[in-house]
Design a protein around this motif. Sequence first.
Motif, PDB file in Angstrom:
ATOM      1  N   LEU A 112       0.809  -1.221   0.000  1.00 42.47           N
ATOM      2  CA  LEU A 112       0.000   0.000   0.000  1.00 42.47           C
ATOM      3  C   LEU A 112       0.841   1.270   0.000  1.00 42.47           C
ATOM      4  N   SER A 113       2.075   1.187   0.466  1.00 47.17           N
ATOM      5  CA  SER A 113       2.903   2.374   0.686  1.00 47.17           C
ATOM      6  C   SER A 113       4.195   2.301  -0.118  1.00 47.17           C
ATOM      7  N   VAL A 114       4.871   3.430  -0.204  1.00 50.00           N
ATOM      8  CA  VAL A 114       6.181   3.459  -0.865  1.00 50.00           C
ATOM      9  C   VAL A 114       7.150   2.528  -0.140  1.00 50.00           C
ATOM     10  N   TYR A 115       7.123   2.559   1.174  1.00 55.24           N
ATOM     11  CA  TYR A 115       7.979   1.660   1.941  1.00 55.24           C
ATOM     12  C   TYR A 115       7.723   0.204   1.544  1.00 55.24           C
ATOM     13  N   GLY A 116       6.459  -0.199   1.546  1.00 54.20           N
ATOM     14  CA  GLY A 116       6.122  -1.569   1.169  1.00 54.20           C
ATOM     15  C   GLY A 116       6.517  -1.895  -0.258  1.00 54.20           C
ATOM     16  N   GLN A 117       6.325  -0.951  -1.156  1.00 52.76           N
ATOM     17  CA  GLN A 117       6.687  -1.157  -2.563  1.00 52.76           C
ATOM     18  C   GLN A 117       8.191  -1.350  -2.730  1.00 52.76           C
ATOM     19  N   THR A 118       8.977  -0.536  -2.008  1.00 46.01           N
ATOM     20  CA  THR A 118      10.426  -0.663  -2.146  1.00 46.01           C
ATOM     21  C   THR A 118      10.941  -1.947  -1.501  1.00 46.01           C
ATOM     22  N   LYS A 119      10.315  -2.367  -0.406  1.00 43.99           N
ATOM     23  CA  LYS A 119      10.726  -3.630   0.212  1.00 43.99           C
ATOM     24  C   LYS A 119      10.365  -4.816  -0.676  1.00 43.99           C
ATOM     25  N   HIS A 120       9.221  -4.755  -1.329  1.00 43.91           N
ATOM     26  CA  HIS A 120       8.858  -5.809  -2.269  1.00 43.91           C
ATOM     27  C   HIS A 120       9.832  -5.845  -3.437  1.00 43.91           C
ATOM     28  N   ALA A 121      10.202  -4.672  -3.933  1.00 37.88           N
ATOM     29  CA  ALA A 121      11.170  -4.610  -5.017  1.00 37.88           C
ATOM     30  C   ALA A 121      12.510  -5.207  -4.586  1.00 37.88           C
ATOM     31  N   GLY A 122      12.868  -5.003  -3.322  1.00 40.86           N
ATOM     32  CA  GLY A 122      14.096  -5.579  -2.799  1.00 40.86           C
ATOM     33  C   GLY A 122      14.048  -7.095  -2.760  1.00 40.86           C
ATOM     34  N   GLU A 123      12.920  -7.642  -2.356  1.00 43.54           N
ATOM     35  CA  GLU A 123      12.745  -9.100  -2.380  1.00 43.54           C
ATOM     36  C   GLU A 123      12.987  -9.641  -3.785  1.00 43.54           C
ATOM     37  N   LYS A 124      12.334  -9.025  -4.764  1.00 43.90           N
ATOM     38  CA  LYS A 124      12.451  -9.474  -6.146  1.00 43.90           C
ATOM     39  C   LYS A 124      13.876  -9.356  -6.643  1.00 43.90           C
ATOM     40  N   ALA A 125      14.533  -8.245  -6.309  1.00 44.82           N
ATOM     41  CA  ALA A 125      15.905  -8.032  -6.757  1.00 44.82           C
ATOM     42  C   ALA A 125      16.837  -9.121  -6.229  1.00 44.82           C
ATOM     43  N   VAL A 126      16.642  -9.499  -4.967  1.00 46.94           N
ATOM     44  CA  VAL A 126      17.473 -10.548  -4.362  1.00 46.94           C
ATOM     45  C   VAL A 126      17.231 -11.888  -5.030  1.00 46.94           C
ATOM     46  N   LEU A 127      15.969 -12.267  -5.152  1.00 48.10           N
ATOM     47  CA  LEU A 127      15.635 -13.593  -5.659  1.00 48.10           C
ATOM     48  C   LEU A 127      15.961 -13.750  -7.139  1.00 48.10           C
ATOM     49  N   GLU A 128      15.843 -12.668  -7.898  1.00 42.54           N
ATOM     50  CA  GLU A 128      16.094 -12.755  -9.337  1.00 42.54           C
ATOM     51  C   GLU A 128      17.560 -12.968  -9.671  1.00 42.54           C
ATOM     52  N   THR A 129      18.464 -12.698  -8.738  1.00 33.34           N
ATOM     53  CA  THR A 129      19.882 -12.930  -9.003  1.00 33.34           C
ATOM     54  C   THR A 129      20.234 -14.410  -8.996  1.00 33.34           C
ATOM     55  N   GLY A 130      19.384 -15.222  -8.367  1.00 30.05           N
ATOM     56  CA  GLY A 130      19.703 -16.638  -8.232  1.00 30.05           C
ATOM     57  C   GLY A 130      20.742 -16.908  -7.156  1.00 30.05           C
ATOM     58  N   ALA A 131      20.999 -15.914  -6.314  1.00 33.50           N
ATOM     59  CA  ALA A 131      21.965 -16.088  -5.230  1.00 33.50           C
ATOM     60  C   ALA A 131      21.434 -17.067  -4.186  1.00 33.50           C
ATOM     61  N   ASP A 132      22.349 -17.572  -3.372  1.00 30.12           N
ATOM     62  CA  ASP A 132      21.993 -18.429  -2.242  1.00 30.12           C
ATOM     63  C   ASP A 132      21.475 -17.502  -1.145  1.00 30.12           C
ATOM     64  N   ALA A 133      20.162 -17.275  -1.133  1.00 29.95           N
ATOM     65  CA  ALA A 133      19.633 -16.188  -0.307  1.00 29.95           C
ATOM     66  C   ALA A 133      18.364 -16.569   0.443  1.00 29.95           C
ATOM     67  N   PHE A 134      18.299 -16.068   1.676  1.00 30.16           N
ATOM     68  CA  PHE A 134      17.086 -16.153   2.494  1.00 30.16           C
ATOM     69  C   PHE A 134      16.479 -14.757   2.598  1.00 30.16           C
ATOM     70  N   VAL A 135      15.183 -14.657   2.335  1.00 26.43           N
ATOM     71  CA  VAL A 135      14.432 -13.426   2.544  1.00 26.43           C
ATOM     72  C   VAL A 135      13.494 -13.684   3.719  1.00 26.43           C
ATOM     73  N   LEU A 136      13.722 -12.996   4.817  1.00 20.32           N
ATOM     74  CA  LEU A 136      12.943 -13.214   6.039  1.00 20.32           C
ATOM     75  C   LEU A 136      11.987 -12.048   6.249  1.00 20.32           C
ATOM     76  N   ARG A 137      10.703 -12.319   6.076  1.00 18.26           N
ATOM     77  CA  ARG A 137       9.690 -11.287   6.332  1.00 18.26           C
ATOM     78  C   ARG A 137       9.306 -11.306   7.801  1.00 18.26           C
ATOM     79  N   THR A 138       9.284 -10.125   8.401  1.00 19.96           N
ATOM     80  CA  THR A 138       8.914 -10.032   9.811  1.00 19.96           C
ATOM     81  C   THR A 138       7.954  -8.867  10.015  1.00 19.96           C
ATOM     82  N   SER A 139       7.593  -8.596  11.266  1.00 21.20           N
ATOM     83  CA  SER A 139       6.611  -7.535  11.510  1.00 21.20           C
ATOM     84  C   SER A 139       6.781  -6.933  12.900  1.00 21.20           C
TER      85      SER A 139
END
Length: 301
Positions: free
Chosen positions: A126-153
């Motif tokens: 809903l927010s710019v913050y949320g949009q940029t964090k989602h974009a960060g998730e995608k950027a990490v995963l699209e590299t194919g790196a050995d990566a964990f994305v941990l969503r918290t709250s």
Amino acid sequence: MPVDVPTFLVTGKGGQVGFELRRSLAPLGRVIAFDRSQCDLVDVDALRRIVREVRPDVIVNAAAYTAVDKAQGDEATAFAINAVAPGVLAEEAKALGATLVHYSTDYVFDGTKGSPYVETDTPAPLSVYGQTKHAGEKAVLETGADAFVLRTSWVAGAWGGNFAKTMIRLARERGALRVVADQIGAPTTAALIADVTTHIVRSHRLSRVPTGIYHLTAAGETSWRDYAVEVLRCAQSLGVELEVRPDDVQGIATSEYPLPAPRPQNSRLNTSKLRDTFGLHLPDWQSGVRHLIETIMSGQS
């Protein structure tokens, strides 16, 4: 025979999670941590240079642009820190054969689901913050790196400012306290996030458990109003004198407390995948709050 001691590079060492990571990761190896003044995530070239100089086995990205309301008018900086930088770290991790741990948020969802979100639910921030964090998730995963994305709250730590400290301060200064009661989530301490991160890293180095997105929050759920009540009860039990008694905290609707950035009403994250994969028992949010307030009141923060 020499022991292979891994090197951990931690960004955001001055933040709530970064502070705890230095403690939790220390028994596993050499921890090299940077704050904003030493490692500016906006400076991509400097970021790459630091990773290449340190040559870590594991990168833990605890740095982020977390000023949710400010981000509404500062999208470029938020995007650079929350989206571009994680992708760069993932690229460098892949080149080194290192593992990356990156933190994301419940704000990638719009909060309209009637049950806790699972990892495969479609993000709709809903927010710019949320949009940029989602974009960060995608950027990490699209590299194919050995990566964990941990969503918290609803993160809170003894180090730095947070909701719990604010509630105690306001309850000591004011005669009344009104807190939003129609947003639901799970308060999660920085200490828990750091400890679980360390467990994940250790497990992955031993058995190469699956990477990807995992939800990481304390067990249970509550509203911001009831969270405030629990914070004040803990503080009161430890001898803190309050002008506002815990049960006198008034619950209000989100519409009565408008902010620049919209918040998801349902911030609940299903943690079954994390618990089943790593064999973890996640403690209830109340025990985390109790420990947090005890630490704050003891003057260790």
